[in-house]
Design a protein around this motif. Sequence first.
Motif, PDB file in Angstrom:
ATOM      1  N   LEU A 122      -1.031  -0.983   7.406  1.00  0.00           N
ATOM      2  CA  LEU A 122      -0.946  -1.002   5.950  1.00  0.00           C
ATOM      3  C   LEU A 122       0.417  -0.529   5.459  1.00  0.00           C
ATOM      4  O   LEU A 122       0.874  -0.957   4.392  1.00  0.00           O
ATOM      5  N   LYS A 123       1.057   0.348   6.200  1.00  0.00           N
ATOM      6  CA  LYS A 123       2.373   0.855   5.779  1.00  0.00           C
ATOM      7  C   LYS A 123       3.415  -0.256   5.746  1.00  0.00           C
ATOM      8  O   LYS A 123       4.375  -0.181   4.968  1.00  0.00           O
ATOM      9  N   ILE A 124       3.240  -1.264   6.577  1.00  0.00           N
ATOM     10  CA  ILE A 124       4.213  -2.365   6.617  1.00  0.00           C
ATOM     11  C   ILE A 124       3.561  -3.677   6.151  1.00  0.00           C
ATOM     12  O   ILE A 124       3.993  -4.766   6.531  1.00  0.00           O
TER      13      ILE A 124
ATOM     14  N   LEU B 140      -7.307 -12.699   9.479  1.00  0.00           N
ATOM     15  CA  LEU B 140      -8.619 -12.440   8.906  1.00  0.00           C
ATOM     16  C   LEU B 140      -8.662 -11.140   8.114  1.00  0.00           C
ATOM     17  O   LEU B 140      -9.190 -11.086   6.999  1.00  0.00           O
ATOM     18  N   TRP B 141      -8.063 -10.108   8.666  1.00  0.00           N
ATOM     19  CA  TRP B 141      -8.143  -8.798   8.003  1.00  0.00           C
ATOM     20  C   TRP B 141      -7.388  -8.795   6.683  1.00  0.00           C
ATOM     21  O   TRP B 141      -7.825  -8.168   5.714  1.00  0.00           O
ATOM     22  N   GLN B 142      -6.268  -9.515   6.602  1.00  0.00           N
ATOM     23  CA  GLN B 142      -5.521  -9.582   5.347  1.00  0.00           C
ATOM     24  C   GLN B 142      -6.311 -10.325   4.274  1.00  0.00           C
ATOM     25  O   GLN B 142      -6.403  -9.885   3.121  1.00  0.00           O
ATOM     26  N   LEU B 143      -6.886 -11.450   4.643  1.00  0.00           N
ATOM     27  CA  LEU B 143      -7.611 -12.258   3.657  1.00  0.00           C
ATOM     28  C   LEU B 143      -8.842 -11.514   3.138  1.00  0.00           C
ATOM     29  O   LEU B 143      -9.202 -11.651   1.963  1.00  0.00           O
ATOM     30  N   GLU B 144      -9.471 -10.732   3.999  1.00  0.00           N
ATOM     31  CA  GLU B 144     -10.654  -9.992   3.554  1.00  0.00           C
ATOM     32  C   GLU B 144     -10.266  -8.812   2.661  1.00  0.00           C
ATOM     33  O   GLU B 144     -10.961  -8.503   1.692  1.00  0.00           O
ATOM     34  N   LEU B 145      -9.135  -8.171   2.948  1.00  0.00           N
ATOM     35  CA  LEU B 145      -8.684  -7.059   2.107  1.00  0.00           C
ATOM     36  C   LEU B 145      -8.402  -7.509   0.673  1.00  0.00           C
ATOM     37  O   LEU B 145      -8.590  -6.753  -0.275  1.00  0.00           O
ATOM     38  N   LEU B 146      -7.951  -8.749   0.514  1.00  0.00           N
ATOM     39  CA  LEU B 146      -7.527  -9.248  -0.797  1.00  0.00           C
ATOM     40  C   LEU B 146      -8.644  -9.948  -1.565  1.00  0.00           C
ATOM     41  O   LEU B 146      -8.447 -10.382  -2.705  1.00  0.00           O
ATOM     42  N   TYR B 147      -9.793 -10.048  -0.946  1.00  0.00           N
ATOM     43  CA  TYR B 147     -10.903 -10.829  -1.479  1.00  0.00           C
ATOM     44  C   TYR B 147     -11.285 -10.464  -2.913  1.00  0.00           C
ATOM     45  O   TYR B 147     -11.331 -11.325  -3.806  1.00  0.00           O
ATOM     46  N   LEU B 148     -11.560  -9.185  -3.178  1.00  0.00           N
ATOM     47  CA  LEU B 148     -12.037  -8.798  -4.513  1.00  0.00           C
ATOM     48  C   LEU B 148     -11.002  -9.091  -5.588  1.00  0.00           C
ATOM     49  O   LEU B 148     -11.332  -9.567  -6.674  1.00  0.00           O
ATOM     50  N   TYR B 149      -9.743  -8.814  -5.277  1.00  0.00           N
ATOM     51  CA  TYR B 149      -8.692  -9.058  -6.271  1.00  0.00           C
ATOM     52  C   TYR B 149      -8.621 -10.544  -6.620  1.00  0.00           C
ATOM     53  O   TYR B 149      -8.581 -10.920  -7.797  1.00  0.00           O
ATOM     54  N   ILE B 150      -8.582 -11.404  -5.618  1.00  0.00           N
ATOM     55  CA  ILE B 150      -8.422 -12.838  -5.862  1.00  0.00           C
ATOM     56  C   ILE B 150      -9.595 -13.386  -6.670  1.00  0.00           C
ATOM     57  O   ILE B 150      -9.414 -14.122  -7.649  1.00  0.00           O
ATOM     58  N   VAL B 151     -10.804 -13.023  -6.284  1.00  0.00           N
ATOM     59  CA  VAL B 151     -11.994 -13.502  -6.985  1.00  0.00           C
ATOM     60  C   VAL B 151     -11.971 -13.075  -8.451  1.00  0.00           C
ATOM     61  O   VAL B 151     -12.223 -13.886  -9.359  1.00  0.00           O
TER      62      VAL B 151
ATOM     63  N   PHE C  13       0.847  -1.185   0.000  1.00  0.00           N
ATOM     64  CA  PHE C  13       0.000   0.000   0.000  1.00  0.00           C
ATOM     65  C   PHE C  13       0.881   1.232   0.000  1.00  0.00           C
ATOM     66  O   PHE C  13       1.768   1.375   0.863  1.00  0.00           O
ATOM     67  N   THR C  14       0.686   2.120  -0.969  1.00  0.00           N
ATOM     68  CA  THR C  14       1.475   3.349  -1.042  1.00  0.00           C
ATOM     69  C   THR C  14       0.946   4.365  -0.038  1.00  0.00           C
ATOM     70  O   THR C  14      -0.164   4.228   0.492  1.00  0.00           O
ATOM     71  N   ASP C  15       1.736   5.406   0.203  1.00  0.00           N
ATOM     72  CA  ASP C  15       1.288   6.479   1.103  1.00  0.00           C
ATOM     73  C   ASP C  15       0.008   7.115   0.578  1.00  0.00           C
ATOM     74  O   ASP C  15      -0.888   7.466   1.357  1.00  0.00           O
ATOM     75  N   ASP C  16      -0.076   7.238  -0.751  1.00  0.00           N
ATOM     76  CA  ASP C  16      -1.284   7.817  -1.343  1.00  0.00           C
ATOM     77  C   ASP C  16      -2.494   6.904  -1.133  1.00  0.00           C
ATOM     78  O   ASP C  16      -3.599   7.384  -0.842  1.00  0.00           O
ATOM     79  N   ASP C  17      -2.286   5.579  -1.278  1.00  0.00           N
ATOM     80  CA  ASP C  17      -3.369   4.632  -1.004  1.00  0.00           C
ATOM     81  C   ASP C  17      -3.904   4.824   0.414  1.00  0.00           C
ATOM     82  O   ASP C  17      -5.118   4.910   0.640  1.00  0.00           O
ATOM     83  N   ILE C  18      -2.992   4.870   1.341  1.00  0.00           N
ATOM     84  CA  ILE C  18      -3.357   4.945   2.754  1.00  0.00           C
ATOM     85  C   ILE C  18      -4.057   6.265   3.066  1.00  0.00           C
ATOM     86  O   ILE C  18      -5.066   6.301   3.787  1.00  0.00           O
TER      87      ILE C  18
END
Length: 439
Positions: A70-72, A101-112, A48-53
């Motif tokens: 998210l920075k790390i 749990l939070w990581q897997l949910e953040l990546l959900y849309l991309y993976i699907v 995640f870039t600084d702009d993303d965050i």
Amino acid sequence: MWKAWYRAGLEEVTATYDLLIRDMPDNRNFLVFTGLEEVLTDLLNWKFTDDDIERLIQAKLIDEEMAQKLKIFKFEGDVLAMKEGSVFFPGEPVMRLTGPLWQLELLYLYIVNAISSNTIFSSKCVRSILVAQGKIVVLPTTRAQGFESGFKCMRSLYIVGGSPSSSQLAFWRKYGLTLPKKILNALTHAFIKSFDSELEAMRSFTHTFSDDEAVILVDTYNFKNGVNNFITVAKELKEKGGKIAMMYIDSGNLVQRSKYARKELDKNGLHDIKILLSGNIEEKMIEKMLKSGAMCDGFLVVTELISSPDAPKLEVVYKLAEIQKGQDIRPVMKLSKGKKSYPAKKQVFRLRDEQGIMVEDVIGLENEKINGQLLLEEFVSNGKLINYLPPLEEIRSYCKKEIDGLPSYLKILRKSKNYPVNYSEALSKLSAETEKKMH
């Protein structure tokens, strides 16, 4: 959703998700799993870039404490998956992800989305390969929904045994493939129309591409005149030691025209010149034309393949199957009518007969002792790649073995009976027990 989990104190919970297809499209008898390399490569390099965050903070989707995570960000989980190029069926987990749990949910849309787009293409492309009787099936990126989509479709076609256009050099470079010895160059209608005559255009084109490289259209104006002009140029080139690779027909009654063209070529001693057919071709047309005696060596498939109009969507779902808090492990499931999911960490077991033909798949619990091939392999452990990601040539060879292992009733284009996919007794028992606890 992460913000709500975070504030509920669930951000450090370990979860297991299954990625699977809920329903078989009406025009498919099996599916081919592709997109794994893309997903794993992106997953292990996700940042995640600084702009993303900053944008997430402004949208009030995260707070400052969450921003620090998210920075790390680094994916810390495990991934089991079927090998890319595997045949699979609805209900079977093609990927199983375990991690925060939070990581897997953040990546959900991309993976699907990544698995959906790739698998739609491979499951469409393989149908043309099955009916082409060993003839080449060629695909350019024309009329794709963007270049990324076009490249994904060509990659899928290559995996299932087809031939991506040799002139799409960016594709071959992107996926590390060795270029064919001969790069075929097609003489287009536009090239012909830019000259005073069709014959002049063909002569000019073969002056540049004279060494078995030219693919020449013959139906810009009058088909029979085009064939005669083609033969004139091919014989002139042959006398000089050159050769035209293919005659290209993309309009009219392709069966009749291919028969006429083959007869004329052979009559003039041009037996080694191949014929390529095109014109909104798809697998049912290929099957019908070959049954009608089409005299060709290959098919150029474009719009009907790259857009998959007969099955343009795939019901890819990403379902939570297990929650772990410390040493407490809780299987979970969904009970919605028509959308039931199964709990716990699972494995898919494939049974074959003595000839290696697929007989039955069983979805069971991870550590069950069931005879059969284990389809889910570990690729990522604690955020590190531990398995081999093969080059496309190896995926292609593996996929061919998978297709060869299909029972004959699944290789037909029309809808066949369903391949048997069953749930193990232990998984069914756990599912019933879990269902009683759900509220």
